[in-house]
Write a protein that holds these residues in place. Sequence first.
Motif, PDB file in Angstrom:
ATOM      1  N   GLY A  92       0.862  -1.155  -0.498  1.00 56.98           N
ATOM      2  CA  GLY A  92       0.080  -0.023   0.058  1.00 56.98           C
ATOM      3  C   GLY A  92       1.544   1.110  -0.400  1.00 56.98           C
ATOM      4  O   GLY A  92       0.173   2.102   0.359  1.00 56.98           O
ATOM      5  N   ILE A  96      -0.866   5.183   0.251  1.00 50.45           N
ATOM      6  CA  ILE A  96      -0.695   6.062   1.388  1.00 50.45           C
ATOM      7  C   ILE A  96       0.066   7.406   0.911  1.00 50.45           C
ATOM      8  O   ILE A  96      -0.595   8.300   1.033  1.00 50.45           O
ATOM      9  N   VAL A 202       6.626   0.773   4.975  1.00 51.48           N
ATOM     10  CA  VAL A 202       5.811   0.459   4.912  1.00 51.48           C
ATOM     11  C   VAL A 202       5.910  -0.848   4.889  1.00 51.48           C
ATOM     12  O   VAL A 202       7.084  -1.369   4.638  1.00 51.48           O
ATOM     13  N   GLU A 204       4.425  -5.218   5.953  1.00 51.86           N
ATOM     14  CA  GLU A 204       3.448  -5.974   6.130  1.00 51.86           C
ATOM     15  C   GLU A 204       3.227  -7.100   7.311  1.00 51.86           C
ATOM     16  O   GLU A 204       3.576  -7.392   7.979  1.00 51.86           O
ATOM     17  N   VAL A 265       4.862   2.030   9.218  1.00 50.16           N
ATOM     18  CA  VAL A 265       3.124   2.166   9.000  1.00 50.16           C
ATOM     19  C   VAL A 265       3.437   0.826   8.653  1.00 50.16           C
ATOM     20  O   VAL A 265       4.437  -0.588   7.818  1.00 50.16           O
ATOM     21  N   HIS A 266       2.523  -0.201   9.524  1.00 52.02           N
ATOM     22  CA  HIS A 266       2.924  -1.820   9.170  1.00 52.02           C
ATOM     23  C   HIS A 266       0.741  -2.094   8.849  1.00 52.02           C
ATOM     24  O   HIS A 266       0.310  -1.144   9.438  1.00 52.02           O
ATOM     25  N   THR A 267       1.106  -2.220   7.388  1.00 49.12           N
ATOM     26  CA  THR A 267      -0.166  -2.522   6.749  1.00 49.12           C
ATOM     27  C   THR A 267      -1.088  -4.135   7.007  1.00 49.12           C
ATOM     28  O   THR A 267      -0.528  -4.934   6.869  1.00 49.12           O
ATOM     29  N   ARG A 268      -1.737  -3.807   6.238  1.00 46.45           N
ATOM     30  CA  ARG A 268      -2.856  -5.786   6.390  1.00 46.45           C
ATOM     31  C   ARG A 268      -2.466  -5.997   7.643  1.00 46.45           C
ATOM     32  O   ARG A 268      -2.756  -7.474   7.386  1.00 46.45           O
ATOM     33  N   VAL A 319      -2.347   0.022  10.417  1.00 43.22           N
ATOM     34  CA  VAL A 319      -3.465   0.111   9.229  1.00 43.22           C
ATOM     35  C   VAL A 319      -3.386  -1.984   8.816  1.00 43.22           C
ATOM     36  O   VAL A 319      -3.330  -1.991   8.352  1.00 43.22           O
ATOM     37  N   SER A 321      -6.337  -4.721   7.739  1.00 40.33           N
ATOM     38  CA  SER A 321      -6.474  -5.262   6.262  1.00 40.33           C
ATOM     39  C   SER A 321      -8.078  -4.451   5.621  1.00 40.33           C
ATOM     40  O   SER A 321      -8.881  -4.172   6.325  1.00 40.33           O
ATOM     41  N   TYR A 335      -9.785   0.593   8.522  1.00 37.82           N
ATOM     42  CA  TYR A 335      -8.507   1.075   7.161  1.00 37.82           C
ATOM     43  C   TYR A 335      -8.665   2.144   6.848  1.00 37.82           C
ATOM     44  O   TYR A 335      -7.760   2.711   6.910  1.00 37.82           O
ATOM     45  N   LEU A 339      -5.786   5.420   7.341  1.00 39.64           N
ATOM     46  CA  LEU A 339      -4.920   5.728   6.465  1.00 39.64           C
ATOM     47  C   LEU A 339      -4.840   7.412   6.688  1.00 39.64           C
ATOM     48  O   LEU A 339      -4.324   8.372   6.954  1.00 39.64           O
TER      49      LEU A 339
END
Length: 395
Positions: A92, A96, A202, A204, A265-268, A319, A321, A335, A339
């Motif tokens: 992502g 972002i 970033v 995951e 930032v850690h996403t999903r 962030v 999923s 979500y 963001l």
Amino acid sequence: MAGSGGGTSTPNTAPKILLSKPGLVSAGKFNRGGGGGGAEEDAAALRSRLPSLGSLNLLSDSWDFQIDRFLPFLTDNTEFTVVGVIGPPGVGKSTILNEIYGFNSWSPGMLPPFGVVSEETRATARHSTVGIEPRVSAERIILLDTQPVFSPSVLAEMIRPDGSSTMSVISGESLSAELAHEMMSIQLGILLASICHIIIVVSEGVHDASMWRLMLTVDLLKHGIPDPSSTTLSHPHSSTMSSDKEVSNKPLESGDEYMASPIFVHTRIRDQDNTPRNFQALKKALVQCFSTSLFVRSEGQDAAKDVQSSASNMKLFLVPSKGRDGSSRPLYESYASALWKVRDQVLSMTGSSFSRTVSEREWLKNSGKVWELIKNSPTIADYCTTLQTSGLYRK
């Protein structure tokens, strides 16, 4: 945001301008469309005079820094912020940056300034960003989207049948594709840490520490690499390797040791992992990991203050999923709101300051010189040689 004209799908509608240029396109803060016919004519005229978006990549196929293509979008303005993002595939990064830019995905006919990974791209295991793709927002935020690190598709594109690399990422060195791919990720990280005010890192999920390790390597190898305002870059530019190495070995002047302010930032994030307890545990691990790094010292804290206290101010965001239908049903935060928090943090924070005041155009030109120093850095070359002799990579 940086565009004008109606959002209809009629054939006569002028295309949206995704890169703002003061004096040619007017746009207020977070202006996401609207405007009359005159604005549409200005937008069309500007589009015809500026390079196509596809040609704006700051890095060429030969891994050289390109200045001329992006220079027409920059001005002599000195009030600007540079924000870069780095991370593995599909986490992502472009999403972002689109959020920070102010892109409104609900506006009809509006294309995102940064292309996001489509289902087709994801299914074919390809990447959508190559090199470094820049955009400029109406607030004069220069956004830098980078190709994914640790990317199998990037590696597949640069490997020859004999396993060697098609790209010379270290000047004067012939490397295997696997090692060149590893060094490309490190070089991108060092460049962003050197020329950005803010770098968004970033990852995951909550368990992947590969990006943390990469940034610690960046912290280790960024020795002698100045920021784009440094007086050490004012020497007559020379393309010869010996000249670049002389500059790389030249001691930096006071204030030249520079590192961009990081946002992690850690996403999903899965619903079961997106808890306050997990956030605190991850924040504690982050503080311990970077407590002695230059990323902490770049926060502008008094040297006499406790380093641990400085590290505790590091920015971390989780962030969740996003559902396939565009929705998310989190236990704690959605979500979209996550963001927005990242965007608000970037827009409100004061990133690391360059040693001197420079204009946007000077920043770009000097960033090209910084890139040459990175490619010719003896410190980075020695690290590459160490990896090459370690047996981890093919010859």
